[in-house]
Motif scaffolding. Structure first.
Motif: not given
Length: 670
Positions: A649-658
């Motif tokens: 869940e933390v990674l999903e919030r961190l995720s960037v389009r690139r």
């Protein structure tokens, strides 16, 4: 209004609400067709609700797919896969849904009607030797209760006969058997043996090479209980089998049971989950059990059944010779010892197999003047030389280019093709034995449907003298007149950075060596190596895989590597290295903070969770994407499983389009 909560095959952990039109019968496990983002999608109903927070915006279910309702066992399996492997629920359920096209009625030559069991007085199948009989009886005695058996049998020891004897007993008691094999190419031969041993039982196969209609028909035969035996590759572990009484995983060590893309599940582990939940026995069979499986047997979590010798009379294990390469008068990669053995084998009108686990002509193209080497512009890998036509291929992406006439760096025309692949070995053997009938078997020659089956027929009809091929030939095949196996290039695996390299190499060598001398004629194996004292080769020559596996287990414990620890691999990729490194560094930082907060709160997210990295992936660039990884490690599976959802869940919030990223739980390599 009744609301259906539906898991759709999209990359999100959400489920979606739809209202059920009047007169439509919908229950948990039903496969339905709905509109999603303007497109038709097939999903699975996971719950029924009386209300929804988005009631005014809901769309109706368009259609309930006839005959495709997943039983509770398969629904629970998909939910477990989503939780354990950290994948979207809809993606997990999508694995369990058969092709939606209805099959046309068809009559297949040799097809038999379904039977609920075996007729009284039916053929008892092949006669088992003492060791086989003891193994089969141990499995049969456990029918009706959960038990894990590791059937550790040397190649040619008759493991298949034990499987089929146990399956016969399960079917005679009104059950069904699910048999998993690692490769599609193994299913036709295995199916023939099933039909020969169980002629009154309806058997079906399930794998991705089947046409959609055939897959659907076979899935329905399994799901209705009509099929007594269900034989398939890893995807078959999701098949509904209502009277499931026995599961067999053949060649359980094989990495093909691990899905490497999308939903990264391991079919062997899911088969264990199904057996435990169902309360039935499972048999894990191999001549070279995976270290994880060996640990189960050593810790008494599984019962070890051993077949120490080949089945039948006159079928002794082949003699294994290690032939030095360095200092020998090698001609086109072949040592004099191997050439002489090939000549004598052909003189006796027997068959030989030459194994090299590299396809193509040469492993690289290099300039003798300036040292330039042909490299893939999209991957951190060398281009492989192929012939007919002359091309340079990348075996990691789709890049192909013409073979240059001169060095693009200095203009030198003296370009050397270095190393050996199956194409070059085939040329060398044709030059040495022009009268021999040679068949090459690798990914390049077996792309078309039925290509491999055609080669098998030629081998069985004695129309082939020498087989040249990769690991496609290494496992599960019985070639009656094959008495000589030659192995080239095995030492290459010893230089690998993969911690499982020696385990994989040993398994591969044992499997390919086991192809020799299976039908009564003495077999011989010649392995070309410059390291005869290496533990891999000592285990091969001494026939002592058990000791080798014990040593590997001790090494893994000392190095804190699986199965001594549980790991999850976070992989990220982007076009720019800086984007990957930045994302993964932040992932490590947030992961450690999250684990520390969990430990402070008294949860299971304690300091046993360790995060390593970020580091470049083993293949640092593939298909134009820069790749990196972070390893999460913990001694306890439960603690790691408790940590992963929150970290995701933390990674999903961190995720960037690139940056594209994924989590692989229990990866087979890192």
């Amino acid at each position: 209004m009744t609301i259906a909560r539906i898991a759709l095959p999209v990359a999100t952990f959400e489920t979606f609400d739809y209202w059920i039109p009047e007169g439509l019968a919908v229950g948990r496990g039903a496969a339905v067709r709905v509109k999603f983002s303007g497109r038709n999608r097939i999903g699975v109903v996971v719950a029924l609700e009386s209300s929804s927070t988005h009631a005014e915006h809901l769309l109706p279910i368009d259609e309930v797919l006839e005959g495709v309702t997943l039983p509770e066992e398969i629904v629970a399996l998909a939910e477990f896969v989503s939780r354990y492997y950290q994948c979207a629920p809809g993606m997990a359920f999508d694995l369990a849904i058969p092709p939606t096209a209805r099959p046309r009625p068809r009559t297949r030559a040799g097809a038999r009607g379904a039977t609920d069991g075996l007729a009284a007085g039916s053929s008892p199948g092949p006669v088992l030797n003492v060791a086989q009989q003891e193994a089969a009886e141990a499995i049969a005695t456990s029918l009706g209760s959960f038990a894990t058996f590791v059937l550790f049998g040397v190649t040619g020891s008759g493991k298949t006969e034990v499987y089929l004897h146990a399956a016969r007993e399960a079917i005679a008691r009104g059950g069904q058997a699910l048999i998993l094999v690692p490769e599609i190419n193994l299913t036709p031969q295995f199916e023939e043996r099933v039909r020969a041993a169980l002629p009154q039982v309806h058997a079906v196969t399930l794998h991705s090479a089947l046409a959609a209609g055939a897959r659907r028909a076979n899935w329905e035969a399994a799901a209705s209980g009509a099929a007594g035996v269900v034989l398939g590759t890893r995807l078959a572990v999701f098949t509904a089998v209502p009277r499931l009484a026995l599961i067999v995983v053949d060649e359980e060590h094989d990495d093909s049971f691990k899905q490497q893309e999308g939903v990264r599940y391991h079919a062997r582990d899911l088969a264990l989950w199904r057996a435990r939940r169902r309360g039935i026995p499972i048999v894990l069979g191999s001549a070279t059990p995976a270290v994880e499986t060996w640990r189960r047997a050593r810790s008494r979590q599984a019962q070890l059944l051993t077949l120490a010798s080949r089945a039948g009379t006159g079928t002794a294990a082949p003699a294994i010779t290690l032939a030095p390469v360095r200092g020998a008068a090698v001609t086109d990669g072949l040592t004099p010892q191997l050439v002489d053995s090939l000549a004598s084998t052909l003189a006796r009108h027997e068959q030989a197999l030459l194994f090299i686990n590299r396809r193509g002509f040469a492993t690289s193209l290099k300039c003798s003047a300036c040292g330039w080497e042909a490299a893939c512009p999209r991957c951190t890998a060398r281009l492989v030389v192929h012939r007919s036509p002359n091309r340079l291929h990348c075996h990691h992406c789709t890049h192909v280019e013409r073979l240059p006439r001169a060095c693009p760096s200095c203009g030198n025309v003296d370009l050397a093709a270095l190393g050996f692949g199956t194409q070059r070995l085939e040329e060398a053997v044709r030059a040495a034995f022009p009268a021999a009938r040679i068949a090459r078997v690798d990914r390049d020659t077996t792309r078309s449907r039925d290509a491999f089956a055609s080669v098998r027929k030629r081998v069985d009809a004695h129309e082939v003298d020498i087989l040249v091929g990769t690991q496609m030939l290494a496992k599960g095949h019985d070639f009656g007149r094959l008495t000589l196996v030659g192995v080239l290039g095995a030492d290459n695996a010893l230089y690998s950075a993969d911690f499982r390299a020696t385990e994989r190499l040993t398994a591969l060598l044992v499997q390919v060596a086991g192809r020799a001398g299976r039908a009564g004629s003495p077999g011989r194996v010649i392995v070309q190596t410059d390291f005869p004292g290496h533990p891999v080769y000592r285990a091969l020559v001494g026939g002592d895989y058990a000791r080798f596996a014990d040593d590997i287990l001790a090494e893994r414990e000392a190095a804190m590597l699986p199965p001594a620890t549980r790991v999850a691999l976070l992989s990220g990729e982007a076009h720019e290295r800086a984007d990957v490194d930045r994302f993964l560094a932040r992932a490590v930082e947030c992961g450690r903070e999250f684990a520390a907060r969990g430990a402070a709160a008294g949860t299971q997210h304690d300091d046993r969770i360790e995060l390593f990295g970020p580091v470049p992936a083993m293949l640092a660039r593939r298909a134009g994407f820069e790749r990196g990884q972070v390893l999460a490690q913990c001694r306890q599976r439960a603690a790691l499983q408790a940590f992963l959802p929150g970290w995701r869940e933390v990674l999903e919030r961190l995720s960037v389009r690139r940056v594209r990223w994924s989590i692989d739980v229990d990866p087979v390599t890192f």
